[in-house]
Design an enzyme around this catalytic site. Sequence first.
Site, mmCIF file in Angstrom:
data_model
loop_
_atom_site.group_PDB
_atom_site.id
_atom_site.type_symbol
_atom_site.label_atom_id
_atom_site.label_comp_id
_atom_site.label_asym_id
_atom_site.label_seq_id
_atom_site.Cartn_x
_atom_site.Cartn_y
_atom_site.Cartn_z
ATOM 1 C CG ASP A 77 -27.334 -54.017 90.909
ATOM 2 O OD1 ASP A 77 -26.447 -54.612 90.264
ATOM 3 O OD2 ASP A 77 -27.880 -52.965 90.508
ATOM 4 C CD GLU B 239 -25.204 -58.756 87.013
ATOM 5 O OE1 GLU B 239 -24.534 -58.094 86.195
ATOM 6 O OE2 GLU B 239 -26.420 -58.602 87.179
ATOM 7 C CG HIS C 175 -29.194 -49.444 90.932
ATOM 8 N ND1 HIS C 175 -28.201 -49.870 90.071
ATOM 9 C CD2 HIS C 175 -29.373 -48.125 90.672
ATOM 10 C CE1 HIS C 175 -27.793 -48.856 89.334
ATOM 11 N NE2 HIS C 175 -28.501 -47.790 89.677
#
Length: 187
Positions: A32, A92, A165
């Site tokens: 992340d 992501e 996170h």
Amino acid sequence: MINDKPKFEPLPGSENVTSLNKKSIRRVLGIDPGLANTGFGLVDYIDGRYRMVAYGCITTKAEQPHGERLLTIYNRLIAIIQEFKPDEAGMETLYFARNVTSAMGVAEARGVVTLCLAQNNIPLGEYQPNQIKQAVTGTAAADKKLVERYVKILLGLKTEPRPDHAADALAGAITHLHYSRKFSFIL
């Protein structure tokens, strides 16, 4: 946090299995990315089961010079790769919200992460936020808390991983395993 269980626990009825072939375990590094906080999470996958290996957060301070912050992310991620030796990675895709300034920092952190992975020949799967929510919870409309709860359940953890996170990074690893398994073959 590091999982202190060195191997998968056998499923009931499979106690006669002597050992697991190392090559049949897929180890995925979820990331992340962020300039202030880059979450990481490592998940092993074997026989349809997930196991958390380790997770945490690489943190940099706003008062550090910009280049030094990126170098910190790079150096710590290289150390994580060398220690845990992931086979694959999931991250992501960049989502532009309202704050363009923070999006630039995230983009730069993503670049550092992508460089680290490429230098170490680790294939990277990139997933949209809705894909991650769908893979982890079963619904693309899930909020952060629901994703964290499902990460806890899927990995058999006692509590939700913190900071968020790290939970997001573990979700990225699970998502990569979910979407890539139909294309992968056990070695």
